[in-house]
Design a protein around this motif. Structure first.
Motif, PDB file in Angstrom:
ATOM      1  N   VAL A  85      47.527  24.239 -34.587  1.00  0.00           N
ATOM      2  CA  VAL A  85      48.870  24.530 -34.249  1.00  0.00           C
ATOM      3  C   VAL A  85      49.375  25.464 -35.504  1.00  0.00           C
ATOM      4  O   VAL A  85      49.288  25.032 -36.736  1.00  0.00           O
ATOM      5  CB  VAL A  85      49.889  23.401 -34.286  1.00  0.00           C
ATOM      6  N   PHE A  86      49.995  26.878 -35.053  1.00  0.00           N
ATOM      7  CA  PHE A  86      50.249  27.549 -36.127  1.00  0.00           C
ATOM      8  C   PHE A  86      51.919  28.183 -35.860  1.00  0.00           C
ATOM      9  O   PHE A  86      52.223  29.380 -36.298  1.00  0.00           O
ATOM     10  CB  PHE A  86      49.660  28.436 -36.676  1.00  0.00           C
ATOM     11  N   GLY A  87      52.488  27.801 -34.718  1.00  0.00           N
ATOM     12  CA  GLY A  87      53.540  28.319 -34.134  1.00  0.00           C
ATOM     13  C   GLY A  87      54.112  27.475 -32.908  1.00  0.00           C
ATOM     14  O   GLY A  87      53.218  26.739 -32.264  1.00  0.00           O
ATOM     15  N   TRP A  88      55.422  27.860 -32.562  1.00  0.00           N
ATOM     16  CA  TRP A  88      56.171  27.044 -31.459  1.00  0.00           C
ATOM     17  C   TRP A  88      57.142  27.861 -30.831  1.00  0.00           C
ATOM     18  O   TRP A  88      58.041  27.900 -30.695  1.00  0.00           O
ATOM     19  CB  TRP A  88      56.890  25.673 -31.966  1.00  0.00           C
ATOM     20  N   ALA A  89      56.439  29.044 -30.626  1.00  0.00           N
ATOM     21  CA  ALA A  89      57.332  30.193 -30.021  1.00  0.00           C
ATOM     22  C   ALA A  89      58.159  29.643 -28.718  1.00  0.00           C
ATOM     23  O   ALA A  89      59.343  30.138 -28.306  1.00  0.00           O
ATOM     24  CB  ALA A  89      56.345  31.403 -29.842  1.00  0.00           C
ATOM     25  N   ALA A  90      57.259  28.687 -27.994  1.00  0.00           N
ATOM     26  CA  ALA A  90      58.105  28.478 -26.596  1.00  0.00           C
ATOM     27  C   ALA A  90      58.744  26.968 -26.943  1.00  0.00           C
ATOM     28  O   ALA A  90      59.243  26.415 -25.850  1.00  0.00           O
ATOM     29  CB  ALA A  90      57.060  28.348 -25.503  1.00  0.00           C
ATOM     30  N   GLY A  91      58.806  26.578 -28.060  1.00  0.00           N
ATOM     31  CA  GLY A  91      59.191  25.243 -28.375  1.00  0.00           C
ATOM     32  C   GLY A  91      58.235  24.241 -28.451  1.00  0.00           C
ATOM     33  O   GLY A  91      57.054  24.415 -28.309  1.00  0.00           O
ATOM     34  N   PRO A  92      58.835  22.809 -28.489  1.00  0.00           N
ATOM     35  CA  PRO A  92      57.892  21.872 -28.736  1.00  0.00           C
ATOM     36  C   PRO A  92      57.293  21.632 -27.483  1.00  0.00           C
ATOM     37  O   PRO A  92      57.483  21.977 -26.427  1.00  0.00           O
ATOM     38  CB  PRO A  92      58.661  20.517 -29.067  1.00  0.00           C
ATOM     39  N   ILE A  93      56.005  20.972 -27.640  1.00  0.00           N
ATOM     40  CA  ILE A  93      55.185  20.694 -26.601  1.00  0.00           C
ATOM     41  C   ILE A  93      55.659  19.329 -25.732  1.00  0.00           C
ATOM     42  O   ILE A  93      55.947  18.436 -26.595  1.00  0.00           O
ATOM     43  CB  ILE A  93      53.793  20.257 -26.648  1.00  0.00           C
ATOM     44  N   PRO A  94      56.117  19.559 -24.465  1.00  0.00           N
ATOM     45  CA  PRO A  94      56.670  18.467 -23.800  1.00  0.00           C
ATOM     46  C   PRO A  94      55.695  17.187 -23.317  1.00  0.00           C
ATOM     47  O   PRO A  94      55.505  16.933 -22.228  1.00  0.00           O
ATOM     48  CB  PRO A  94      57.439  18.856 -22.580  1.00  0.00           C
ATOM     49  N   LEU A  95      55.205  16.437 -24.409  1.00  0.00           N
ATOM     50  CA  LEU A  95      54.136  15.474 -24.192  1.00  0.00           C
ATOM     51  C   LEU A  95      54.739  14.277 -23.751  1.00  0.00           C
ATOM     52  O   LEU A  95      55.634  13.665 -24.229  1.00  0.00           O
ATOM     53  CB  LEU A  95      53.220  15.392 -25.336  1.00  0.00           C
ATOM     54  N   THR A  96      54.128  13.539 -22.723  1.00  0.00           N
ATOM     55  CA  THR A  96      54.659  12.275 -22.421  1.00  0.00           C
ATOM     56  C   THR A  96      53.756  11.223 -22.732  1.00  0.00           C
ATOM     57  O   THR A  96      52.610  11.578 -23.511  1.00  0.00           O
ATOM     58  CB  THR A  96      54.523  12.135 -20.778  1.00  0.00           C
ATOM     59  N   ASP A  97      54.071   9.934 -22.677  1.00  0.00           N
ATOM     60  CA  ASP A  97      53.351   8.875 -23.161  1.00  0.00           C
ATOM     61  C   ASP A  97      51.938   8.718 -22.696  1.00  0.00           C
ATOM     62  O   ASP A  97      51.032   8.550 -23.208  1.00  0.00           O
ATOM     63  CB  ASP A  97      53.700   7.453 -22.982  1.00  0.00           C
ATOM     64  N   THR A  98      52.033   9.301 -21.320  1.00  0.00           N
ATOM     65  CA  THR A  98      50.551   9.234 -20.681  1.00  0.00           C
ATOM     66  C   THR A  98      49.863  10.450 -21.011  1.00  0.00           C
ATOM     67  O   THR A  98      48.486  10.446 -21.477  1.00  0.00           O
ATOM     68  CB  THR A  98      50.963   9.750 -19.143  1.00  0.00           C
ATOM     69  N   ASP A  99      50.432  11.583 -21.288  1.00  0.00           N
ATOM     70  CA  ASP A  99      49.914  12.943 -22.187  1.00  0.00           C
ATOM     71  C   ASP A  99      49.142  12.087 -23.455  1.00  0.00           C
ATOM     72  O   ASP A  99      47.931  12.499 -23.835  1.00  0.00           O
ATOM     73  CB  ASP A  99      50.518  13.735 -22.462  1.00  0.00           C
ATOM     74  N   ARG A 100      49.772  11.545 -24.384  1.00  0.00           N
ATOM     75  CA  ARG A 100      49.225  11.144 -25.651  1.00  0.00           C
ATOM     76  C   ARG A 100      48.091  10.248 -25.654  1.00  0.00           C
ATOM     77  O   ARG A 100      47.171  10.421 -26.287  1.00  0.00           O
ATOM     78  CB  ARG A 100      50.440  10.628 -26.433  1.00  0.00           C
ATOM     79  N   ALA A 101      47.990   9.191 -24.599  1.00  0.00           N
ATOM     80  CA  ALA A 101      47.075   8.317 -24.388  1.00  0.00           C
ATOM     81  C   ALA A 101      46.010   9.159 -23.964  1.00  0.00           C
ATOM     82  O   ALA A 101      44.833   8.521 -24.396  1.00  0.00           O
ATOM     83  CB  ALA A 101      47.602   7.263 -23.372  1.00  0.00           C
ATOM     84  N   ASP A 102      45.981  10.224 -22.991  1.00  0.00           N
ATOM     85  CA  ASP A 102      44.911  10.872 -22.710  1.00  0.00           C
ATOM     86  C   ASP A 102      44.329  11.670 -23.914  1.00  0.00           C
ATOM     87  O   ASP A 102      42.976  11.821 -23.950  1.00  0.00           O
ATOM     88  CB  ASP A 102      45.362  11.925 -21.541  1.00  0.00           C
ATOM     89  N   LEU A 103      45.206  12.268 -24.570  1.00  0.00           N
ATOM     90  CA  LEU A 103      44.398  12.905 -25.785  1.00  0.00           C
ATOM     91  C   LEU A 103      43.783  12.050 -26.974  1.00  0.00           C
ATOM     92  O   LEU A 103      42.875  12.166 -27.221  1.00  0.00           O
ATOM     93  CB  LEU A 103      45.553  13.625 -26.651  1.00  0.00           C
ATOM     94  N   THR A 104      44.454  10.856 -27.146  1.00  0.00           N
ATOM     95  CA  THR A 104      43.697   9.869 -28.039  1.00  0.00           C
ATOM     96  C   THR A 104      42.341   9.399 -27.279  1.00  0.00           C
ATOM     97  O   THR A 104      41.582   9.523 -28.144  1.00  0.00           O
ATOM     98  CB  THR A 104      44.496   8.497 -27.908  1.00  0.00           C
ATOM     99  N   ALA A 105      42.544   9.031 -26.056  1.00  0.00           N
ATOM    100  CA  ALA A 105      41.196   8.485 -25.393  1.00  0.00           C
ATOM    101  C   ALA A 105      40.132   9.685 -25.653  1.00  0.00           C
ATOM    102  O   ALA A 105      38.966   9.412 -25.594  1.00  0.00           O
ATOM    103  CB  ALA A 105      41.398   8.333 -23.832  1.00  0.00           C
ATOM    104  N   ARG A 106      40.400  11.137 -25.384  1.00  0.00           N
ATOM    105  CA  ARG A 106      39.322  12.091 -25.470  1.00  0.00           C
ATOM    106  C   ARG A 106      39.179  12.513 -27.139  1.00  0.00           C
ATOM    107  O   ARG A 106      38.451  13.321 -27.105  1.00  0.00           O
ATOM    108  CB  ARG A 106      39.978  13.226 -24.566  1.00  0.00           C
ATOM    109  N   ALA A 107      39.934  11.849 -27.928  1.00  0.00           N
ATOM    110  CA  ALA A 107      39.615  12.199 -29.260  1.00  0.00           C
ATOM    111  C   ALA A 107      39.957  13.663 -29.661  1.00  0.00           C
ATOM    112  O   ALA A 107      39.415  14.362 -30.614  1.00  0.00           O
ATOM    113  CB  ALA A 107      38.148  11.957 -29.647  1.00  0.00           C
ATOM    114  N   ILE A 108      41.154  14.024 -29.067  1.00  0.00           N
ATOM    115  CA  ILE A 108      41.727  15.424 -29.347  1.00  0.00           C
ATOM    116  C   ILE A 108      42.225  15.406 -30.686  1.00  0.00           C
ATOM    117  O   ILE A 108      43.219  14.532 -30.976  1.00  0.00           O
ATOM    118  CB  ILE A 108      42.629  15.974 -28.270  1.00  0.00           C
ATOM    119  N   THR A 109      41.913  16.253 -31.843  1.00  0.00           N
ATOM    120  CA  THR A 109      42.767  16.138 -33.059  1.00  0.00           C
ATOM    121  C   THR A 109      43.581  17.355 -33.224  1.00  0.00           C
ATOM    122  O   THR A 109      43.074  18.530 -32.970  1.00  0.00           O
ATOM    123  CB  THR A 109      41.640  16.282 -34.177  1.00  0.00           C
ATOM    124  N   THR A 110      44.733  17.131 -33.415  1.00  0.00           N
ATOM    125  CA  THR A 110      45.864  18.136 -33.787  1.00  0.00           C
ATOM    126  C   THR A 110      45.916  18.476 -35.221  1.00  0.00           C
ATOM    127  O   THR A 110      46.152  17.568 -36.111  1.00  0.00           O
ATOM    128  CB  THR A 110      46.970  17.898 -33.359  1.00  0.00           C
TER     129      THR A 110
END
Length: 330
Positions: free
Chosen positions: A239-264
């Motif tokens: 991540v190096f910018g937010w031109a369109a604003g914050p990412i509208p992540l839901t709790d489900t999104d966060r759980a999915d990213l954690t389960a797939r070991a996506i690192t930010t």
């Protein structure tokens, strides 16, 4: 001299093309006859009176602009005479003054413009180029990498596409509209998708069903949310910018990213500078960026405007009507 001056914070139309005093270099400084000045997104926020990452808003009236290239035409006291008459490029930091026919700069921040680069190309590399190389410190790209680059027709996006291709990676570019996707393809993207079309996620899934390994995210917002769900397990979200604003992540999104070991990784600011591991990390990145351009490995895309049309340049940049690095030329 002629310069762009801002008397009141606000919209782009507040930028005025006026006659003002020509600056005089102080001890240890040079004066540059400006041939190209860079326009940065931060310039547009400062113009509005939004402090952002800047330590303070400039006192008004001010001449915006923090990236300049041209020829040294005058020296301040105790400045090395070898600089006189040389083609140079410099980043002024948070000091304004670039949108003008003449600008002053500290001699110890100058870089000679390498042979084969024009001033506009040098300006693009001194700011956009150094940021790109700073971001890339966090990504080990190679033939097994599948790289997703939103805003791929922008200044940083163009360089990311080129660098990833040079590293042997497969590159997926996202850009808004046919002209910008064509530019991404010309820069080497293996697949260029128009993110204004609703079918772009399905097109990406069809072409790369296993997902991307790296997402270079400067836009945030709903597009980044969709892109995160198109990443392979264990992928890296830089991540190096937010031109369109914050990412509208839901709790489900966060759980999915954690389960797939996506690192930010938030790669701007102190994290980037610490990774360089040098006493003057910005200068190190500037030197590397100029060398990459001089060698032809990175080729900045440019959109040039006459100095008098700075207001138009700001408006176009804010409305995503530009491609590559925006440059003002006196």
């Amino acid at each position: 001299m002629r310069a762009i001056r801002l008397h009141t914070f606000g919209p782009a139309d507040n930028l005025r093309h006026e006659t003002t005093d020509t600056p005089v270099p102080a001890p240890g400084q040079v004066r540059i006859a400006v041939a190209a000045a860079g326009v940065h997104l931060l310039d547009t926020t400062l113009r509005q009176g939004i402090q952002g990452p800047a330590p303070a808003l400039p006192p008004l009236p001010t001449i915006p602009g923090r990236e300049v290239a041209g020829t040294v035409d005058a020296l301040g006291p105790a400045t090395d005479p070898a600089w006189l008459g040389r083609r140079v490029v410099t980043h002024l930091g948070f000091a304004p003054g670039g949108y003008a026919e003449y600008a002053v700069a500290d001699a110890d921040r100058l870089h000679p413009i390498p042979d084969g680069l024009d001033p506009a190309q040098a300006v693009a590399m001194i700011g956009t180029g150094r940021t790109t190389l700073g971001i890339l410190q966090f990504a080990d790209l190679g033939p097994d990498s599948v790289v997703l680059v939103p805003a791929a027709a922008g200044g940083i996006g163009t360089l990311l596409v080129q660098y990833a291709k040079n590293a042997g990676a497969t590159v997926i570019a996202l850009a808004g509209g046919p002209a910008k996707t064509a530019l991404a393809t010309a820069n080497g993207a293996d697949l260029a998708l128009d993110y204004t079309r609703p079918d772009w996620p399905e097109a990406l899934r069809t072409a790369h069903p296993h997902g991307a390994t790296h997402l270079f995210d400067s836009i945030g917002g709903p597009t980044a949310r969709t892109a995160l769900h198109l990443l392979a397990p264990g992928a890296h979200h830089l991540v190096f910018g937010w031109a369109a604003g914050p990412i509208p992540l839901t709790d489900t999104d966060r759980a999915d990213l954690t389960a797939r070991a996506i690192t930010t990784h938030n790669v701007l600011g102190p994290a980037m500078l610490h990774r360089v591991g040098a006493p003057d990390p910005l200068r190190v990145l500037e030197t590397r960026a100029l060398a990459e351009a001089a060698a032809g490995r990175l080729r900045p895309a440019l959109q040039r405007y006459p100095l008098a049309r700075a207001a138009t340049a700001h408006h176009d940049l804010e409305t995503r009507a530009t491609t590559g690095k925006v440059i003002l030329e006196p």
